[in-house]
Design a protein around this motif. Structure first.
Motif, PDB file in Angstrom:
ATOM      1  N   MET A 128       0.837  -1.201   0.000  1.00 55.40           N
ATOM      2  CA  MET A 128       0.000   0.000   0.000  1.00 55.40           C
ATOM      3  C   MET A 128       0.874   1.254   0.000  1.00 55.40           C
ATOM      4  O   MET A 128       0.545   2.260   0.593  1.00 55.40           O
ATOM      5  N   GLN A 156      -7.991  -1.528   7.078  1.00 57.16           N
ATOM      6  CA  GLN A 156      -9.170  -0.955   6.424  1.00 57.16           C
ATOM      7  C   GLN A 156      -9.148   0.573   6.489  1.00 57.16           C
ATOM      8  O   GLN A 156      -9.456   1.256   5.500  1.00 57.16           O
ATOM      9  N   ALA A 215      -6.435   1.791   4.067  1.00 55.62           N
ATOM     10  CA  ALA A 215      -6.874   1.687   2.674  1.00 55.62           C
ATOM     11  C   ALA A 215      -7.890   2.776   2.343  1.00 55.62           C
ATOM     12  O   ALA A 215      -7.863   3.369   1.253  1.00 55.62           O
ATOM     13  N   MET A 274     -10.791  -1.307  -3.120  1.00 62.50           N
ATOM     14  CA  MET A 274      -9.733  -1.198  -2.115  1.00 62.50           C
ATOM     15  C   MET A 274     -10.094  -1.904  -0.811  1.00 62.50           C
ATOM     16  O   MET A 274      -9.257  -2.610  -0.221  1.00 62.50           O
ATOM     17  N   GLN A 275     -11.322  -1.732  -0.341  1.00 65.70           N
ATOM     18  CA  GLN A 275     -11.656  -2.258   0.981  1.00 65.70           C
ATOM     19  C   GLN A 275     -11.680  -3.792   1.028  1.00 65.70           C
ATOM     20  O   GLN A 275     -11.060  -4.382   1.917  1.00 65.70           O
ATOM     21  N   HIS A 334      -8.104  -5.349   0.730  1.00 68.45           N
ATOM     22  CA  HIS A 334      -7.291  -5.133   1.922  1.00 68.45           C
ATOM     23  C   HIS A 334      -7.879  -5.825   3.153  1.00 68.45           C
ATOM     24  O   HIS A 334      -7.172  -6.003   4.152  1.00 68.45           O
ATOM     25  N   LEU A 372      -3.212  -2.191  -3.785  1.00 76.38           N
ATOM     26  CA  LEU A 372      -3.406  -0.837  -4.314  1.00 76.38           C
ATOM     27  C   LEU A 372      -3.285  -0.833  -5.828  1.00 76.38           C
ATOM     28  O   LEU A 372      -4.140  -0.269  -6.532  1.00 76.38           O
TER      29      LEU A 372
END
Length: 351
Positions: A1, A153, A156, A180-181, A184, A253
């Motif tokens: 990330m 979380q 992210a 993203m969520q 991650h 990412l």
């Protein structure tokens, strides 16, 4: 990330630099309560271990993506939140300057996203509350898992917010956040497992290390040679050998960016972005953890002949980068300890 500079505007970058610098200054002030000659080498070895661990990307099944350990929660549990944050800053500074992993303008974002939420939210508000009922394998597992997931979380989500505030229209909020969520979340589960495993080892070996970090106390006369030597060996093996087998898939990412915009990387605009990119090209002697001479060759030649050159660059990166992180983290600890001693002398004289 690790965010690249192209993802953020100068305004967002400088704001996050200021936020990170303020948090670091606060941490330096607070760490003076528990810093001592034994915590300094522990900061260095933990920094080297997390640096090495971050080099290993693990594949996330059925996604075409990968993830790597963040390490912020682990640092907070073993060192306390303040020393943990400063050690994370040391890791990311070395990565950005000498390995071109994360941008220089985005360095404040990266330190904040990967260090603040784990050290100052996940650790004190979730992990410590679960551990307040007593240490056990089950509580360590639950505490590490929940804290790692929630910390990641939040980190992210911050990436998404930072790109939104930077006006990156290539990454529309709705689509980007929905990618993203979840990815991650999967990474957070693995981080929780790794964190729990390391914490269990340290707790079984020297429970006082974790207990004193939780209370904000110095290590005092506790012997931590076994913990230091074991973590140092794992840092060398991880960065020097296991990193050869890191997943080649884009990380969470990059994968989210690819699915959102069609590109793993955005083009950096002219101005400060290009200036900082040129500076980074000069300071990064092992960009992307490989030798500069082999970087283009490895991209063009994916045959088995190219693998030894890449792996040797990875080994050097792991060992050298881990060593540099160890030194920087120790320097921060030494300077903080000197400040602490000078303040004590001034108070003694005043009395």
């Amino acid at each position: 990330m690790h965010m690249a500079d192209a993802l953020i505007s100068p305004a967002v970058g400088t704001t996050m630099w200021a936020a990170t610098a303020g948090t670091a200054a606060y941490s330096i002030k607070k760490i003076q309560n528990d810093i001592d000659e034994k915590k300094i080498p522990l900061m260095g070895v933990m920094g080297a271990f997390v640096f090495a661990a971050q080099m290993i990307n693990f594949t996330i099944p059925a996604t075409g993506s990968s993830g790597h350990l963040g390490g912020g929660l682990l640092l907070a549990i073993l060192l306390g939140p303040y020393a943990g944050f400063l050690t994370m800053a040391s890791i990311l500074i070395i990565q950005a300057l000498f390995f071109a992993d994360g941008g220089l303008l985005a360095l404040g974002c990266n330190i904040f996203n990967m260090g603040f939420y784990t050290c100052f939210i996940g650790y004190p508000l979730i992990y410590k509350r679960i551990m307040s009922k007593g240490y056990s394998s089950t509580r360590i597992f639950i505490g590490a898992m929940l804290s790692a997931i929630i910390g990641l979380q939040l980190g992210a989500f911050s990436v998404v917010i930072e790109t939104l505030l930077s006006g990156k229209t290539e990454l529309p909020f709705g689509t980007f956040v929905l990618l993203m969520q979840p990815i991650h979340l999967a990474i957070g589960v693995v981080e929780g497992l790794v964190t729990a495993t390391v914490v269990k080892f340290v707790y079984n070996t020297r429970p006082e290390v974790i207990e004193k970090a939780s209370l904000g106390h110095a290590l005092g006369d506790i012997s931590i040679k076994k913990v230091l030597s074991t973590l140092a060996i794992f840092a060398v093996l991880t960065g020097g050998i296991l990193s050869w087998f890191a997943s080649a898939y884009p990380d969470g990412l990059e994968w989210s960016m690819l699915k959102t915009s069609g590109k793993e990387e955005l083009d950096a605009p002219n101005g400060i972005h290009q200036t900082l990119e040129k500076i980074q090209e000069k300071t990064a002697f092992l960009p992307d953890y490989t030798f500069k001479a082999n970087e283009e060759e490895s991209l063009e030649d994916e045959s088995q002949e190219a693998w030894p050159a890449v792996s040797s660059g990875t080994t050097v990166s792991g060992v050298v980068g881990g060593s540099m992180t160890l030194v920087l983290a120790c320097i921060i600890g030494i300077i903080t300890n000197i400040i602490k001693k000078n303040k004590k002398k001034e108070k003694t004289k005043a009395v």
